[in-house]
Design an enzyme around this catalytic site. Sequence first.
Site, PDB file in Angstrom:
ATOM      1  N   ASN A 205      10.132   2.361   2.793  1.00  0.00           N
ATOM      2  CA  ASN A 205       9.434   2.625   1.521  1.00  0.00           C
ATOM      3  C   ASN A 205       7.985   2.181   1.673  1.00  0.00           C
ATOM      4  O   ASN A 205       7.585   1.659   2.734  1.00  0.00           O
ATOM      5  CB  ASN A 205      10.133   1.898   0.357  1.00  0.00           C
TER       6      ASN A 205
ATOM      7  N   ARG B  49       4.363  15.392   6.513  1.00  0.00           N
ATOM      8  CA  ARG B  49       4.458  13.917   6.457  1.00  0.00           C
ATOM      9  C   ARG B  49       5.772  13.537   7.132  1.00  0.00           C
ATOM     10  O   ARG B  49       6.807  14.167   6.873  1.00  0.00           O
ATOM     11  CB  ARG B  49       4.439  13.377   5.017  1.00  0.00           C
TER      12      ARG B  49
ATOM     13  N   ASP C  67      11.818   6.179   0.855  1.00  0.00           N
ATOM     14  CA  ASP C  67      11.414   7.413   1.540  1.00  0.00           C
ATOM     15  C   ASP C  67      12.452   7.874   2.550  1.00  0.00           C
ATOM     16  O   ASP C  67      12.527   9.059   2.895  1.00  0.00           O
ATOM     17  CB  ASP C  67      10.060   7.221   2.225  1.00  0.00           C
TER      18      ASP C  67
ATOM     19  N   GLY D  91       5.408  11.279  -3.148  1.00  0.00           N
ATOM     20  CA  GLY D  91       6.712  10.791  -3.562  1.00  0.00           C
ATOM     21  C   GLY D  91       7.769  11.578  -2.808  1.00  0.00           C
ATOM     22  O   GLY D  91       7.702  12.816  -2.735  1.00  0.00           O
ATOM     23  N   ALA D  92       8.725  10.859  -2.213  1.00  0.00           N
ATOM     24  CA  ALA D  92       9.665  11.510  -1.298  1.00  0.00           C
ATOM     25  C   ALA D  92      10.384  12.723  -1.910  1.00  0.00           C
ATOM     26  O   ALA D  92      10.326  13.821  -1.346  1.00  0.00           O
ATOM     27  CB  ALA D  92      10.667  10.472  -0.783  1.00  0.00           C
TER      28      ALA D  92
ATOM     29  N   GLN E  52      -1.088   3.621  -5.854  1.00  0.00           N
ATOM     30  CA  GLN E  52      -0.123   4.410  -6.631  1.00  0.00           C
ATOM     31  C   GLN E  52       0.443   3.588  -7.804  1.00  0.00           C
ATOM     32  O   GLN E  52       0.797   4.143  -8.844  1.00  0.00           O
ATOM     33  CB  GLN E  52       1.029   4.878  -5.739  1.00  0.00           C
TER      34      GLN E  52
HETATM   35  O1  MRU Z   1       2.838   7.616   0.035  1.00  0.00           O
HETATM   36  P1  MRU Z   1       3.623   7.919  -1.204  1.00  0.00           P
HETATM   37  O2  MRU Z   1       2.854   7.696  -2.463  1.00  0.00           O
HETATM   38  O3  MRU Z   1       4.254   9.290  -1.156  1.00  0.00           O
HETATM   39  O4  MRU Z   1       4.810   6.858  -1.181  1.00  0.00           O
HETATM   40  C1  MRU Z   1       5.790   6.943  -2.168  1.00  0.00           C
HETATM   41  C2  MRU Z   1       6.816   5.877  -2.095  1.00  0.00           C
HETATM   42  O5  MRU Z   1       6.805   5.048  -1.220  1.00  0.00           O
HETATM   43  C3  MRU Z   1       7.923   5.931  -3.106  1.00  0.00           C
HETATM   44  O6  MRU Z   1       8.412   4.665  -3.386  1.00  0.00           O
HETATM   45  C4  MRU Z   1       9.076   6.784  -2.550  1.00  0.00           C
HETATM   46  O7  MRU Z   1       8.592   7.998  -2.054  1.00  0.00           O
HETATM   47  C5  MRU Z   1      10.105   7.052  -3.573  1.00  0.00           C
HETATM   48  S1  MRU Z   1       9.530   8.152  -4.845  1.00  0.00           S
HETATM   49  C6  MRU Z   1      10.833   8.426  -5.897  1.00  0.00           C
END
Ligand code: MRU
Length: 343
Positions: A237, A86, A227, A50-51, A186
């Site tokens: 995203n 990442r 993201d 999550g970002a 997720q």
């Molecule tokens: O690969 P991830 O699970 O880190 O991807 C997360 C997302 O795409 C979320 O929508 C984004 O990070 C926002 S989290 C508040």
Amino acid sequence: MDDLNSLGLRTRAGKVHILDQQRLPQELVWLNIETTDDMVRAIVDLKVRGAPLIGVAAALWLGRLAEGGCSQQSWLEQAQQLRAARPTAVNLAWAVDRLVAVSEPWNPAQINALAITVFNEDVEQCHRIGEIGADLIQDGDSVMTHCNAGALATAGIGTAVGVLAAAKARGQLFSVIAGETRPLLQGARLTAWELRQLDIPHRLICDSAAAFMMSRGEVDKIVVGADRIAANGDVANKIGTYALAVAASHHGIPFYVAAPWSTVDITAAGGADIPIEWREQEEVLGAAGSFGNVRWAAPGSEAANPAFDITPAALITGWIFEHGLFLDPAEIVAPQSGGVVGP
Ligand code: MRU
């Protein structure tokens, strides 16, 4: 110093622990981060994800590393190693850069204090995003979301799911459709788990069912996280977000992006400037790790596995930031309604 607590990240006596999100919801396992390599591996493997949360996690770890007696030179090198873990979520680079900016002259206590501030600010920003976004939710709504932009993805109540949590806290009656979010699920594993805890009625769908659900009038609005948001409002995203936005536009369904300002990258003019993470083919050809070890694709088949996509600003109805709802992407570079440029 007080312990910090969020759903997916906590400190105990100054040590940093993460909830292993790859094992959710079957098992609740807290991992102790002991080295920068541990944190990098946890971020790469999406044990912490999550970002906003990967930025906060990196900050807390760098705070502990500094206070633990690391030399300034080694700390700076490890900060860059973390920053590169990442590529798409700008919050990671943003948080590391913030700490690096106060590392000269070398003052570990100051670095750790800033890391704690990064955590606390995220909690507050999520709260404000939730309150602003909850104004958009009406009784009877069916709200679609994608991936997990909840408490597990931030230090606070989440962004897109934070909007839902705030609406629920107001007593609003609505339901949620959550996309499962292939390949790492997720939505199915994390968002559904959070929605259960929030007691919000919800249904999971295969990602490929989304457009059909829209065509049947089953979706009133869509709220997703981000993201990275470019200066022109384009949004990176989780893969599948763009397809949702295209289908939403076709069906006249409002499409909102909820994110803290730390997700805005004013140096990216548009979506084409945002680096997209491509992950291992194995995640698509089969499943591994806590999902079991299975390969369903024929031997010799190859896969493409972009982890994120770009949704053009033209498909987005509104951007929900902690300082307001922006309906025009031009506000991102020339903010109205009390907005500010830069973190
Ligand atoms: O690969 P991830 O699970 O880190 O991807 C997360 C997302 O795409 C979320 O929508 C984004 O990070 C926002 S989290 C508040």
